[in-house]
Design an enzyme around this catalytic site. Structure first.
Site, PDB file in Angstrom:
ATOM      1  N   GLU A  25      15.661  -6.617  73.804  1.00  0.00           N
ATOM      2  CA  GLU A  25      14.852  -7.223  72.732  1.00  0.00           C
ATOM      3  C   GLU A  25      15.693  -8.102  71.812  1.00  0.00           C
ATOM      4  O   GLU A  25      16.928  -8.073  71.843  1.00  0.00           O
ATOM      5  CB  GLU A  25      14.131  -6.154  71.907  1.00  0.00           C
ATOM      6  N   LYS A 160      14.750   6.394  64.444  1.00  0.00           N
ATOM      7  CA  LYS A 160      15.457   6.678  63.195  1.00  0.00           C
ATOM      8  C   LYS A 160      14.624   7.584  62.306  1.00  0.00           C
ATOM      9  O   LYS A 160      13.403   7.521  62.311  1.00  0.00           O
ATOM     10  CB  LYS A 160      15.709   5.374  62.435  1.00  0.00           C
TER      11      LYS A 160
HETATM   12  N1  PSU Z   1      14.338   0.668  64.871  1.00  0.00           N
HETATM   13  C1  PSU Z   1      15.669   0.527  64.950  1.00  0.00           C
HETATM   14  N2  PSU Z   1      16.195  -0.715  65.124  1.00  0.00           N
HETATM   15  C2  PSU Z   1      15.399  -1.823  65.217  1.00  0.00           C
HETATM   16  C3  PSU Z   1      13.977  -1.657  65.142  1.00  0.00           C
HETATM   17  C4  PSU Z   1      13.488  -0.388  64.971  1.00  0.00           C
HETATM   18  O1  PSU Z   1      16.396   1.518  64.854  1.00  0.00           O
HETATM   19  O2  PSU Z   1      15.915  -2.947  65.361  1.00  0.00           O
HETATM   20  C5  PSU Z   1      13.080  -2.859  65.285  1.00  0.00           C
HETATM   21  C6  PSU Z   1      12.569  -2.973  66.740  1.00  0.00           C
HETATM   22  O3  PSU Z   1      12.452  -4.334  67.080  1.00  0.00           O
HETATM   23  C7  PSU Z   1      11.187  -2.342  66.645  1.00  0.00           C
HETATM   24  C8  PSU Z   1      10.756  -2.802  65.271  1.00  0.00           C
HETATM   25  O4  PSU Z   1      10.309  -2.770  67.648  1.00  0.00           O
HETATM   26  O5  PSU Z   1      11.928  -2.693  64.468  1.00  0.00           O
HETATM   27  C9  PSU Z   1       9.620  -1.971  64.727  1.00  0.00           C
HETATM   28  O6  PSU Z   1       9.090  -2.597  63.592  1.00  0.00           O
HETATM   29  P1  PSU Z   1       7.694  -2.057  62.979  1.00  0.00           P
HETATM   30  O7  PSU Z   1       8.008  -0.703  62.426  1.00  0.00           O
HETATM   31  O8  PSU Z   1       7.349  -3.063  61.911  1.00  0.00           O
HETATM   32  O9  PSU Z   1       6.707  -2.026  64.111  1.00  0.00           O
END
Ligand code: PSU
Ligand code: MN
Length: 309
Positions: A25, A160
């Protein structure tokens, strides 16, 4: 043929020859780490996939094109843009394409583009999930819904603890998404090897994981698989340090009224700042570890496909 899709020639060749490919990604590059470590890590992760026998395909939207297999220059562009880059999840994709814009794809959007290209395995750091306090905010990452519908296995170090891990597992269960612990009985919590949450399914080899993917998709079941791969012990951080950093970041976010798609990047950046460089080093190590396992799974999966013709 999808008129918006550009697959890198190396990736296209690997796919047409039935060789192993691993999707990667780009929001982790723009929003997950600071420059220049983000670019260095993205390139190191690609090298790790290659060294383990698979072809890497880093995914983003560049000038309105759905790009599967970014070149070095595109990775550099996203790395320099950092949080100025657009963070693109499933709902945003048609807008970015229609406007000819550039954006980094989240786990959800990366899975979607990987599936369009025919890639079944994806390595990242952590997935999005159900946020703490979601019963009030309704903040549930689109990553989870994508896992419910798109046939890609996502290798991650769990999620996390900015998230509610228990509710995240409940949501995945409701939507029929298998969560496999790789050599572990517990859900890893990204910076730590485990959490209080026991998993129903543990598998100890890439081969066994690929067999489950094969079974799921050969019987026509929709959706993906979460492969939870704990951070190597030598790089794990003390749970108390991380818990304190996460609590502080969450209360700052609440005080500043940070919500919606800004929430995850804010929390990630604050946890990184509060723990100094330690969390960044751990983050880089666990992504490399996930790339290795993803390559092995992709090779094993292609082996099953070849066997069954
Ligand atoms: N969690 C991490 N590192 C990240 C992300 C999440 O530990 O880089 C990023 C990923 O791209 C994930 C996104 O898909 O954050 C999720 O964002 P949201 O909670 O807005 O869906
Ligand atoms: Mn969200």
């Amino acid at each position: 043929m999808n008129p918006y899709l550009d697959i890198h020639p190396d990736v296209q060749q690997a796919l047409s020859k039935g060789r192993a490919v691993v999707a990667l990604e780009s929001t982790i590059i723009s929003h997950g780490m600071p420059y220049p470590q983000n670019v260095q890590t993205a390139l190191a992760v690609e090298a790790e996939v290659l060294a383990n026998g698979a072809v890497p395909a880093t995914i983003a939207i560049m000038n309105g094109r759905l790009v599967v297999g970014l070149n070095r220059q595109a990775i550099e562009t996203l790395g320099r843009l950092g949080t100025q880059a657009m963070k693109v999840s499933r709902r945003d994709v048609p807008f970015v394409v229609a406007a000819g814009q550039t954006g980094a794809t989240t786990v959800a959007a990366t899975m979607m583009l990987a599936a369009m290209a025919g890639i079944r395995v994806f390595a990242t750091g952590g997935i999005g999930g159900v946020h703490r306090g979601a019963s009030e905010s309704f903040d549930v990452s689109a990553d989870l819904q994508e896992l419910a519908q798109t046939p890609v296995a996502v290798v991650c170090a769990g999620a996390k603890s900015i998230l509610d891990l228990g509710l995240t597992l409940e949501y995945l269960e409701t939507h029929g998404v298998p969560v496999v612990g790789y050599q572990t009985d517990h859900l890893p919590a990204f910076f730590t090897q485990d959490s209080a949450y026991r998993l129903e399914h543990r598998l100890d080899s890439a081969h066994d994981i690929a067999r489950v993917m094969r079974a799921k998709w050969a019987m026509g079941l929709a959706g993906g698989v979460v492969v939870a791969n704990p951070i190597p012990a030598e790089f794990a951080l003390p749970r108390s340090t991380m818990d304190a950093a996460v609590e502080q970041a969450l209360s700052e976010a609440a005080a500043q009224g940070i919500t919606g798609k800004a929430s995850t990047p804010f929390l990630l950046a604050r946890v990184c700042e509060i723990t100094g460089g330690d969390s960044l080093t751990a983050n880089i190590r666990l992504v490399l570890n996930n790339a290795r396992l993803a390559a092995a799974i992709a090779l094993a999966y292609q082996g099953f496909l070849a066997e069954s013709g």
